[in-house]
Design an enzyme around this catalytic site. Structure first.
Site, PDB file in Angstrom:
ATOM      1  N   HIS A 206       0.789  -1.239   0.000  1.00 10.90           N
ATOM      2  CA  HIS A 206       0.000   0.000   0.000  1.00 10.90           C
ATOM      3  C   HIS A 206       0.812   1.276   0.000  1.00 10.90           C
ATOM      4  O   HIS A 206       0.250   2.369   0.047  1.00 10.90           O
ATOM      5  CB  HIS A 206      -0.965   0.020   1.188  1.00 10.90           C
ATOM      6  CG  HIS A 206      -0.273   0.267   2.512  1.00 10.90           C
ATOM      7  ND1 HIS A 206       0.425  -0.712   3.168  1.00 10.90           N
ATOM      8  CD2 HIS A 206      -0.176   1.377   3.282  1.00 10.90           C
ATOM      9  CE1 HIS A 206       0.914  -0.212   4.302  1.00 10.90           C
ATOM     10  NE2 HIS A 206       0.567   1.054   4.390  1.00 10.90           N
TER      11      HIS A 206
HETATM   12  C1  UD1 Z   1      -2.227   5.647   5.767  1.00  5.49           C
HETATM   13  C2  UD1 Z   1      -0.905   6.175   6.309  1.00  5.49           C
HETATM   14  C3  UD1 Z   1       0.155   5.100   6.188  1.00  5.49           C
HETATM   15  C4  UD1 Z   1      -0.283   3.810   6.834  1.00  5.49           C
HETATM   16  C5  UD1 Z   1      -1.647   3.383   6.317  1.00  5.49           C
HETATM   17  C6  UD1 Z   1      -2.142   2.200   7.115  1.00  5.49           C
HETATM   18  C7  UD1 Z   1      -0.487   8.586   6.058  1.00  5.49           C
HETATM   19  C8  UD1 Z   1       0.277   9.607   5.330  1.00  5.49           C
HETATM   20  N1  UD1 Z   1      -0.459   7.352   5.570  1.00  5.49           N
HETATM   21  O1  UD1 Z   1      -2.031   5.377   4.393  1.00  5.49           O
HETATM   22  O2  UD1 Z   1       1.338   5.539   6.823  1.00  5.49           O
HETATM   23  O3  UD1 Z   1       0.665   2.821   6.548  1.00  5.49           O
HETATM   24  O4  UD1 Z   1      -2.588   4.466   6.466  1.00  5.49           O
HETATM   25  O5  UD1 Z   1      -3.081   1.474   6.415  1.00  5.49           O
HETATM   26  O6  UD1 Z   1      -1.099   8.891   7.039  1.00  5.49           O
HETATM   27  N2  UD1 Z   1      -9.545   4.767   1.814  1.00  5.49           N
HETATM   28  C9  UD1 Z   1     -10.750   4.127   1.805  1.00  5.49           C
HETATM   29  N3  UD1 Z   1     -11.299   3.804   3.016  1.00  5.49           N
HETATM   30  C10 UD1 Z   1     -10.723   4.092   4.201  1.00  5.49           C
HETATM   31  C11 UD1 Z   1      -9.498   4.759   4.195  1.00  5.49           C
HETATM   32  C12 UD1 Z   1      -8.911   5.088   2.995  1.00  5.49           C
HETATM   33  O7  UD1 Z   1     -11.315   3.844   0.756  1.00  5.49           O
HETATM   34  O8  UD1 Z   1     -11.290   3.765   5.269  1.00  5.49           O
HETATM   35  C13 UD1 Z   1      -8.913   5.086   0.501  1.00  5.49           C
HETATM   36  C14 UD1 Z   1      -9.204   6.509   0.029  1.00  5.49           C
HETATM   37  O9  UD1 Z   1      -9.344   6.464  -1.349  1.00  5.49           O
HETATM   38  C15 UD1 Z   1      -7.928   7.231   0.406  1.00  5.49           C
HETATM   39  C16 UD1 Z   1      -6.859   6.170   0.253  1.00  5.49           C
HETATM   40  O10 UD1 Z   1      -7.499   4.968   0.639  1.00  5.49           O
HETATM   41  O11 UD1 Z   1      -7.699   8.350  -0.418  1.00  5.49           O
HETATM   42  C17 UD1 Z   1      -5.644   6.409   1.101  1.00  5.49           C
HETATM   43  O12 UD1 Z   1      -5.979   6.619   2.468  1.00  5.49           O
HETATM   44  P1  UD1 Z   1      -5.014   7.501   3.425  1.00  5.49           P
HETATM   45  O13 UD1 Z   1      -5.486   7.434   4.824  1.00  5.49           O
HETATM   46  O14 UD1 Z   1      -4.828   8.857   2.837  1.00  5.49           O
HETATM   47  O15 UD1 Z   1      -3.625   6.793   3.276  1.00  5.49           O
HETATM   48  P2  UD1 Z   1      -3.234   5.281   3.395  1.00  5.49           P
HETATM   49  O16 UD1 Z   1      -2.663   4.849   2.102  1.00  5.49           O
HETATM   50  O17 UD1 Z   1      -4.365   4.518   3.975  1.00  5.49           O
HETATM   51  N1  UDP Z   2      -3.749  -5.581   8.991  1.00  9.94           N
HETATM   52  C1  UDP Z   2      -4.984  -6.203   9.088  1.00  9.94           C
HETATM   53  N2  UDP Z   2      -5.666  -6.501   7.943  1.00  9.94           N
HETATM   54  C2  UDP Z   2      -5.149  -6.279   6.706  1.00  9.94           C
HETATM   55  C3  UDP Z   2      -3.866  -5.676   6.630  1.00  9.94           C
HETATM   56  C4  UDP Z   2      -3.212  -5.323   7.787  1.00  9.94           C
HETATM   57  O1  UDP Z   2      -5.459  -6.484  10.191  1.00  9.94           O
HETATM   58  O2  UDP Z   2      -5.804  -6.595   5.702  1.00  9.94           O
HETATM   59  C5  UDP Z   2      -3.082  -5.185  10.254  1.00  9.94           C
HETATM   60  C6  UDP Z   2      -1.731  -5.841  10.467  1.00  9.94           C
HETATM   61  O3  UDP Z   2      -1.663  -6.248  11.785  1.00  9.94           O
HETATM   62  C7  UDP Z   2      -0.747  -4.729  10.206  1.00  9.94           C
HETATM   63  C8  UDP Z   2      -1.538  -3.501  10.591  1.00  9.94           C
HETATM   64  O4  UDP Z   2      -2.872  -3.793  10.231  1.00  9.94           O
HETATM   65  O5  UDP Z   2       0.385  -4.816  10.968  1.00  9.94           O
HETATM   66  C9  UDP Z   2      -1.011  -2.253   9.955  1.00  9.94           C
HETATM   67  O6  UDP Z   2      -1.439  -2.176   8.673  1.00  9.94           O
HETATM   68  P1  UDP Z   2      -0.779  -1.408   7.466  1.00  9.94           P
HETATM   69  O7  UDP Z   2       0.153  -2.339   6.790  1.00  9.94           O
HETATM   70  O8  UDP Z   2      -1.922  -0.884   6.715  1.00  9.94           O
HETATM   71  O9  UDP Z   2      -0.025  -0.136   8.071  1.00  9.94           O
HETATM   72  P2  UDP Z   2       1.495   0.213   8.392  1.00  9.94           P
HETATM   73  O10 UDP Z   2       1.936  -0.668   9.481  1.00  9.94           O
HETATM   74  O11 UDP Z   2       2.280   0.064   7.135  1.00  9.94           O
HETATM   75  O12 UDP Z   2       1.412   1.649   8.803  1.00  9.94           O
END
Ligand code: UD1
Ligand code: UDP
Length: 363
Positions: A206
């Site tokens: 991601h």
């Molecule tokens: C965010 C964090 C990242 C973390 C990740 C965990 C920042 C800068 N990034 O990235 O460090 O590893 O969360 O998963 O804070 N979206 C949905 N539903 C949701 C949430 C998001 O559809 O509930 C979609 C939206 O299109 C959104 C995109 O995912 O624009 C990205 O979401 P965002 O929270 O901006 O960043 P992540 O890639 O999730």
């Molecule tokens: N995770 C989960 N379901 C998923 C993917 C991730 O429960 O489909 C959990 C997992 O424990 C992981 C945590 O969510 O360590 C953090 O997720 P993510 O990789 O999105 O974030 P990051 O650690 O890179 O910020």
């Protein structure tokens, strides 16, 4: 009673915050308000985690939703400042490195409220990562820094922070893993998808640097297809990645292949069961590098760097860069190598308790 705000916003925040909330609550000394920024909002990105990790239902939801970095960060600052003006807490606790962490830190510090940063000091030294900017900025103003390992404490000292404000108390994400491990085994996902223990590869992807780049995402999909010719593959897809896959019309390339299981984001118990039982994990996640190390599952990290080098030196992680084309050959190399089980200091299930005992002395 002193007032503490505890900030969550993204999926990993719940996993890290739950043990700290429970430990502080059991001291019976603080009035704790849980603030959810709403950065993540889908049921399977937020509510499922709150329920499964037995976390308190947030008292306040800022409902900021998605947006560009500037928009999302600004909305959280604006909305959280309103909360702070009404409810002046004595301290704000933030977790990790997401935009919610930075935004709430800025709002609190501008009102001269103490900020406690948990999972402080991690550094990839890669300023192209939004998370690295968040970590550096939060740590530059936080009052108290709790780290997960000694190398993170050293990073903070190198940046000029006083030793007295740094506490290496371990990894609260591992607290959640230890607490709920018996529940992972109850997941029926392996049966549902016909997967056998140790006989499949788990993929998660991601990071914007991997999935927001069309050429790289296309190569990742191609690699998964190549790998699936020899191994069963499980790919639970993050919403960011799913949006890109759909935009590029790539879903049809993989959805009907017999050896690849695709799903949306998984709940915590299901995901941890799938992770624990995988032959190996291929990921760009931060948390999964740590969890796989705890489980002793080999992990190939598709990044050029990591802010979690201890998972390489003491754990099961291998950085394979993000050339992408090499994923299948790296899998072939690693699958033959011996497994390694490690025990990193204070990654033992008691970090939340240790943190609460320090907070008791400082707030
Ligand atoms: C965010 C964090 C990242 C973390 C990740 C965990 C920042 C800068 N990034 O990235 O460090 O590893 O969360 O998963 O804070 N979206 C949905 N539903 C949701 C949430 C998001 O559809 O509930 C979609 C939206 O299109 C959104 C995109 O995912 O624009 C990205 O979401 P965002 O929270 O901006 O960043 P992540 O890639 O999730
Ligand atoms: N995770 C989960 N379901 C998923 C993917 C991730 O429960 O489909 C959990 C997992 O424990 C992981 C945590 O969510 O360590 C953090 O997720 P993510 O990789 O999105 O974030 P990051 O650690 O890179 O910020």
């Amino acid at each position: 009673m002193k007032k503490i705000h505890l900030i969550v916003g993204a999926r990993p925040n719940i996993i890290k915050a739950s043990p700290v909330y429970n430990a502080l609550e059991s001291l019976n000394k603080y009035d704790i308000t849980v603030v959810n920024t709403g950065q993540h909002y889908d049921k399977l990105m937020m509510d499922t985690f709150i329920n499964e990790l037995e976390f308190k239902a947030p008292d306040i939801n800022l409902r900021v939703g998605s947006g560009s970095h500037g928009t999302q960060t600004a909305k959280i600052i604006t909305e959280y400042e309103k909360v702070l003006l009404k409810d002046k807490p004595d301290a704000v606790i933030v977790f990790g490195d997401v935009n919610s962490t930075l935004a709430c830190t800025i709002a609190a510090k501008k009102m001269m409220i103490d900020v406690i940063h948990i999972e402080s000091g991690l550094r990839s030294y890669d300023k192209d990562m939004p998370e690295e900017i968040n970590r550096m900025m939060v740590d530059s103003v936080a009052d108290y820094c709790f780290t997960t390992c000694e190398d993170a404490s050293l990073n903070l000292i190198k940046e000029g922070r006083s030793k007295e404000s740094i506490f290496m108390m371990g990894n609260t994400m591992i607290d959640s893993l230890v607490k709920f491990e018996s529940k992972f085994n109850k997941s029926n996902l392996l049966d549902k998808y016909g997967l056998s223990v140790q006989e499949y590869i788990l993929f998660t992807m991601h990071r914007p640097s991997n999935v927001d780049n069309e050429e790289k995402l296309l190569k990742i999909i191609e690699q998964i297809i190549i790998i699936s010719k020899e191994h069963r593959c499980f790919f639970p897809i993050h919403p960011r990645t799913m949006n890109r896959i759909k935009d590029l019309n790539l879903l049809k390339k993989i959805e009907d292949l017999p050896n690849i299981v695709l799903s949306g984001p998984l709940g915590y118990f299901d995901f941890m069961n799938i992770q624990k039982n995988a032959r190996l994990v291929v990921t760009d996640s931060g948390g999964i590098q740590e969890e796989s190390t705890y489980f002793g599952v080999q992990c190939l990290t598709v990044r050029e760097n990591t802010e979690r080098p201890i998972t390489i030196t003491e754990g099961t992680n291998t950085l394979i860069g993000n050339t992408i084309d090499n994923i299948s050959s790296e899998i072939a190399n690693i699958i033959e190598s011996p497994k390694k089980k490690s025990a990193i200091k204070y990654w033992d299930g008691h970090s939340g308790y240790r943190i609460s005992k320090i907070i008791e002395n400082i707030i």
